[in-house]
Design a protein around this motif. Structure first.
Motif, PDB file in Angstrom:
ATOM      1  N   ALA A   1       2.745   5.966  -3.875  1.00  0.00           N
ATOM      2  CA  ALA A   1       3.692   6.947  -4.410  1.00  0.00           C
ATOM      3  C   ALA A   1       3.548   7.122  -5.914  1.00  0.00           C
ATOM      4  O   ALA A   1       4.178   8.007  -6.502  1.00  0.00           O
ATOM      5  CB  ALA A   1       5.123   6.521  -4.080  1.00  0.00           C
ATOM      6  N   SER A   2       2.706   6.303  -6.569  1.00  0.00           N
ATOM      7  CA  SER A   2       2.520   6.382  -8.019  1.00  0.00           C
ATOM      8  C   SER A   2       1.640   7.568  -8.393  1.00  0.00           C
ATOM      9  O   SER A   2       0.846   8.078  -7.588  1.00  0.00           O
ATOM     10  CB  SER A   2       1.890   5.079  -8.537  1.00  0.00           C
ATOM     11  N   ALA A   3       1.775   7.986  -9.651  1.00  0.00           N
ATOM     12  CA  ALA A   3       1.039   9.160 -10.116  1.00  0.00           C
ATOM     13  C   ALA A   3      -0.447   8.893 -10.283  1.00  0.00           C
ATOM     14  O   ALA A   3      -1.255   9.829 -10.279  1.00  0.00           O
ATOM     15  CB  ALA A   3       1.632   9.636 -11.442  1.00  0.00           C
ATOM     16  N   ASP A   4      -0.832   7.618 -10.474  1.00  0.00           N
ATOM     17  CA  ASP A   4      -2.240   7.299 -10.710  1.00  0.00           C
ATOM     18  C   ASP A   4      -2.996   7.016  -9.412  1.00  0.00           C
ATOM     19  O   ASP A   4      -4.082   6.442  -9.426  1.00  0.00           O
ATOM     20  CB  ASP A   4      -2.361   6.087 -11.638  1.00  0.00           C
ATOM     21  N   TRP A   5      -2.439   7.426  -8.289  1.00  0.00           N
ATOM     22  CA  TRP A   5      -3.066   7.172  -6.984  1.00  0.00           C
ATOM     23  C   TRP A   5      -3.906   8.366  -6.565  1.00  0.00           C
ATOM     24  O   TRP A   5      -3.409   9.476  -6.441  1.00  0.00           O
ATOM     25  CB  TRP A   5      -1.991   6.890  -5.936  1.00  0.00           C
ATOM     26  N   TRP A   6      -5.197   8.154  -6.363  1.00  0.00           N
ATOM     27  CA  TRP A   6      -6.080   9.200  -5.856  1.00  0.00           C
ATOM     28  C   TRP A   6      -6.729   8.689  -4.569  1.00  0.00           C
ATOM     29  O   TRP A   6      -7.379   7.635  -4.563  1.00  0.00           O
ATOM     30  CB  TRP A   6      -7.182   9.535  -6.870  1.00  0.00           C
TER      31      TRP A   6
ATOM     32  N   ASN B   1      -9.314   3.236  -9.315  1.00  0.00           N
ATOM     33  CA  ASN B   1      -7.908   3.587  -9.120  1.00  0.00           C
ATOM     34  C   ASN B   1      -7.316   2.666  -8.056  1.00  0.00           C
ATOM     35  O   ASN B   1      -8.058   1.975  -7.331  1.00  0.00           O
ATOM     36  CB  ASN B   1      -7.768   5.066  -8.748  1.00  0.00           C
ATOM     37  N   PRO B   2      -5.983   2.602  -7.944  1.00  0.00           N
ATOM     38  CA  PRO B   2      -5.348   1.677  -6.995  1.00  0.00           C
ATOM     39  C   PRO B   2      -5.771   1.881  -5.546  1.00  0.00           C
ATOM     40  O   PRO B   2      -5.835   0.925  -4.776  1.00  0.00           O
ATOM     41  CB  PRO B   2      -3.853   1.959  -7.181  1.00  0.00           C
TER      42      PRO B   2
ATOM     43  N   TYR C   1       0.841  -1.208   0.000  1.00  0.00           N
ATOM     44  CA  TYR C   1       0.000   0.000   0.000  1.00  0.00           C
ATOM     45  C   TYR C   1       0.871   1.251   0.000  1.00  0.00           C
ATOM     46  O   TYR C   1       0.648   2.188  -0.781  1.00  0.00           O
ATOM     47  CB  TYR C   1      -0.910  -0.041   1.219  1.00  0.00           C
TER      48      TYR C   1
ATOM     49  N   MET D   1       4.019   1.564  -0.912  1.00  0.00           N
ATOM     50  CA  MET D   1       4.803   1.684  -2.143  1.00  0.00           C
ATOM     51  C   MET D   1       3.930   2.127  -3.317  1.00  0.00           C
ATOM     52  O   MET D   1       4.352   2.926  -4.153  1.00  0.00           O
ATOM     53  CB  MET D   1       5.486   0.357  -2.449  1.00  0.00           C
ATOM     54  N   ARG D   2       2.702   1.607  -3.377  1.00  0.00           N
ATOM     55  CA  ARG D   2       1.826   1.924  -4.517  1.00  0.00           C
ATOM     56  C   ARG D   2       1.300   3.346  -4.441  1.00  0.00           C
ATOM     57  O   ARG D   2       1.070   3.969  -5.489  1.00  0.00           O
ATOM     58  CB  ARG D   2       0.655   0.928  -4.529  1.00  0.00           C
TER      59      ARG D   2
END
Length: 237
Positions: free
Chosen positions: A78-83, A155-156, A73, A75-76
């Motif tokens: 930090a991605s740009a597609d995380w809202w 989204n993730p 959670y 680590m993910r």
């Protein structure tokens, strides 16, 4: 990785502390006399049931599983597609219900140790009812989020929320099966007091552990865990 190590260290510390309290590190081949383990106050007490040791091993595995999921959670996100998604207010009610359920089982454990069946039965029923309320509330929170457009594949952040709460809910459901069986036994007239006491003890331990896991997840979804991690990183620099 830091989150995994911290979580596993905490789980290991709890297990080692509990095992040391049970004197499982003693050397029985050097002891003579009674086969029972002596307590610290000089009174004899029975050996630790194997099923209780098995429960702690199982909880260690469950703790490792959730620690890996929480690490993924972090680590993910930090991605740009995380809202981020909002935390439903119902989760506060569900959390209170789970806390009260755990407290009711602690009450049941105390009554079982003293053999007070008349007080044990309502305590078990209360703990069982509140745990069921928690699961129903979690399902309702899912429905509120999906109705607001926060679907699983959007989204993730949504995917992790549903995965983690669903995984936790499955473990609660498994504990409910055991707790239901224990509650039914408490109303039986031919139940063995020792076996009932052990069942209540195991259910209480499991309930406390799943409460601790949920509080961690709730802090994660509310953003408090992120602030705590940032604070730890700042202090370690």
């Amino acid at each position: 990785m830091n989150v995994i190590l911290v979580f596993l260290a905490a789980v290991a510390a709890i297990i080692i502390w509990w095992l040391s309290g049970q004197r499982l590190t003693s050397k029985p081949w050097l002891e003579t006399g009674s086969v029972q383990l002596p307590a610290h106050d000089g009174a004899d007490r029975p050996a630790v049931p194997a099923v209780k040791i098995g429960l702690f091993v199982f909880l260690g595995v469950v703790g490792a599983l959730f620690s890996l999921a929480v690490s993924a959670y972090f680590m993910r996100m930090a991605s740009a597609d995380w809202w981020g998604m909002p935390v439903p207010r119902l989760l506060w009610v569900n959390t209170a219900a789970l806390v009260l359920s755990s407290a009711a089982l602690q009450w049941a454990k105390r009554e079982a140790q003293h053999g007070r069946m008349e007080a044990l039965r309502p305590a078990l029923v209360t703990g069982l009812a509140l745990a069921i309320f928690f699961l129903v509330g979690q399902i309702q929170a899912w429905r509120e989020l999906t109705a607001a457009g926060y679907v699983l594949a959007d989204n993730p952040a949504n995917s992790f929320f549903y995965m983690l709460t669903g995984l936790h809910g499955l473990h609660i459901l498994g504990g409910l099966a055991v707790l239901t069986h224990t509650t039914v036994k408490a109303f039986s007239t031919d139940v063995a007091p020792e076996r009932l006491r052990l069942s209540v003890d195991l259910s209480t331990i499991y309930s406390h552990f799943m409460l601790a896991v949920w509080l961690l997840l709730f802090a994660l979804f509310a953003g408090w865990a992120n602030d705590f991690v940032d604070l730890c990183r700042t202090l370690l620099k």
